[in-house]
Motif scaffolding. Structure first.
Motif, PDB file in Angstrom:
ATOM      1  N   ARG A 278       9.791  28.225 -12.785  1.00 28.88           N
ATOM      2  CA  ARG A 278      10.181  28.552 -14.161  1.00 28.88           C
ATOM      3  C   ARG A 278       9.628  29.913 -14.606  1.00 28.88           C
ATOM      4  N   GLN A 279       9.451  30.823 -13.667  1.00 30.78           N
ATOM      5  CA  GLN A 279       8.857  32.119 -13.982  1.00 30.78           C
ATOM      6  C   GLN A 279       9.928  33.193 -14.108  1.00 30.78           C
ATOM      7  N   LEU A 280       9.633  34.218 -14.917  1.00 33.32           N
ATOM      8  CA  LEU A 280      10.544  35.347 -15.070  1.00 33.32           C
ATOM      9  C   LEU A 280      10.348  36.383 -13.978  1.00 33.32           C
ATOM     10  N   ARG A 281       9.134  36.493 -13.454  1.00 30.35           N
ATOM     11  CA  ARG A 281       8.832  37.424 -12.366  1.00 30.35           C
ATOM     12  C   ARG A 281       8.092  36.686 -11.269  1.00 30.35           C
ATOM     13  N   CYS A 282       8.386  37.032 -10.021  1.00 30.89           N
ATOM     14  CA  CYS A 282       7.781  36.345  -8.882  1.00 30.89           C
ATOM     15  C   CYS A 282       6.608  37.162  -8.346  1.00 30.89           C
ATOM     16  N   PRO A 283       5.414  36.556  -8.205  1.00 34.62           N
ATOM     17  CA  PRO A 283       4.273  37.282  -7.644  1.00 34.62           C
ATOM     18  C   PRO A 283       4.181  37.185  -6.122  1.00 34.62           C
TER      19      PRO A 283
END
Length: 307
Positions: A278-283
Motif C-alpha cells: 500500500r505504498q506510493l514509493r518502493c524502497p
C-alpha cells in the motif's frame, strides 16, 4: 447496516446498533444521488464535503461528512463486488458485476484520426502500451516498457504508447527508446493456440499519443488488439472494453481484488514478502515488477492472436 446522523460519522464514534434502516427517497436540487469515496494507492478516501449535493454519502469506513456507514466486506473480495456490496446496502440495486463502456461516436472518430496521423491505417492491428500510473510504486520501469514496445514492433504489431498530457515526458521516453532498441525475433508463447500478427519485413510503427481525452483514450483502447498496462485505470478501461490486456501488477495491492474479469488477461507480478505494501514509493527497487520484457511481449502477442 448502521446509520450515522449527518455530520456525526467521525472516526472512533460507534454507529448506532440495530437493523439496517430502510433508505428513504433522496431529495436534491442537483448533483449526484450517492457519493461513494474510494481509496487510491493505499490512501484513505477523502470524506465528501457536506455541500456536495448528494443525498447519501456512503463508505465502508467511518469518516466525517458521511450519512451511512456500511460494514466492509471480506478483504479478499474483488473491488467491483466491494462497491456493489456498499451500494446495495443503501438501496442502490446492482445491474451486474461486468464492467461496461459506452463510447460516444466523437470519441471513436478522435481515436481513428489520431491513429491515421501516426500512420496506422484502418483495420491495422495495434497494441496500446500505458506506462503511467497514479504513483511510482505501480509503474513498470519505462526502459522495460520500451523493450516491450520494440519486441512487439519487431513481431509486426504497431504500437501506440499512450498517456495523459502530464505523462508526455514518460511517453516520449518509452517511444524514443522503443524505436532505438534492436531485438531479435520474439519466440512464440508457450501453449499458444493461435498465432500473433505475421511479422513484416520491416519493423512496425512505435508512436506516442498524449493528446486524447479520456473518451478518446478509451476508444483507442477499445479498437486495439491488446493492451499492456500497469495496475491503473487503463487496465480497467481495457476490461470494460472487452480487450485483451496484460497487467503489470505491482505489490501495492492484492491482485485478486483488481484483476480484470470477463476479458482475456494475463496478470504478471513477482511475489514478494512485503506485498501488499500500500505504498506510493518502493524502497526495494520494485522487485515485484522484476518481469523480463520478453515475457511481457510473449503474453501480449499470445493475447493479440486470440490465445
Amino acid at each position: 447496516m448502521a446509520a450515522a446522523r449527518p455530520g456525526r460519522g467521525t472516526p472512533g464514534r460507534r454507529p448506532r446498533a440495530g437493523p439496517p434502516p430502510r433508505p428513504g427517497p433522496v431529495r436534491r436540487r442537483g448533483g449526484p444521488h450517492v457519493v461513494l469515496p474510494v481509496a487510491v494507492a493505499g490512501r484513505l478516501p477523502v470524506p465528501p464535503r457536506r455541500g456536495a449535493g448528494a443525498g447519501r454519502r456512503v463508505e465502508g469506513v467511518r469518516g466525517a461528512g458521511l450519512t451511512h456507514w456500511v460494514p466492509a466486506p471480506p478483504d479478499a473480495s474483488h473491488q467491483v463486488d466491494r462497491m456493489l456490496h456498499v451500494l446495495e446496502r443503501v438501496g442502490v440495486p446492482s445491474a451486474g458485476a461486468e464492467l461496461r463502456l459506452d463510447l460516444p461516436p466523437p470519441a471513436r472518430v478522435e481515436a481513428r484520426e489520431a491513429l491515421a496521423r501516426r500512420g496506422i491505417g484502418a483495420g491495422e492491428p495495434y497494441a496500446v502500451l500505458l506506462p503511467g500510473a497514479s504513483c511510482p510504486a505501480r509503474r513498470y520501469p519505462p526502459e522495460r516498457f520500451a523493450r516491450v514496445a520494440a519486441d512487439l514492433s519487431a513481431a509486426g504489431l504497431a504500437v501506440v504508447v499512450a498517456g495523459s498530457a502530464r505523462e508526455a515526458a514518460l511517453v516520449a521516453q518509452v517511444t524514443g527508446a522503443g524505436r532505438a532498441t534492436t531485438t531479435g525475433p520474439v519466440p512464440p508463447a508457450r501453449h499458444a493456440t493461435t498465432t500473433a500478427p505475421t511479422p513484416r519485413t520491416r519493423r512496425a510503427t512505435v508512436t506516442g499519443e498524449t493528446g486524447l481525452g479520456v473518451p478518446g483514450l478509451a476508444a483507442l483502447i477499445a479498437g486495439s488488439a491488446v493492451v499492456v498496462s500497469n495496475n491503473s485505470g487503463g487496465a480497467h478501461l481495457a476490461s470494460a472494453s472487452g480487450r485483451p490486456v496484460v497487467v503489470l501488477f505491482a505489490g501495492t495491492e492484492e491482485p485478486a481484488q483488481y484483476a480484470p474479469r470477463g476479458t482475456p488477461a494475463a496478470v504478471l507480478t513477482v511475489p514478494t514478502s512485503c506485498a501488499p505494501c500500500r505504498q506510493l514509493r518502493c524502497p526495494y527497487g520494485l522487485e515485484c515488477l522484476d518481469i523480463p520484457p520478453p515475457d511481457v511481449a510473449r503474453h501480449a502477442l499470445r493475447l493479440a492472436g486470440g490465445g
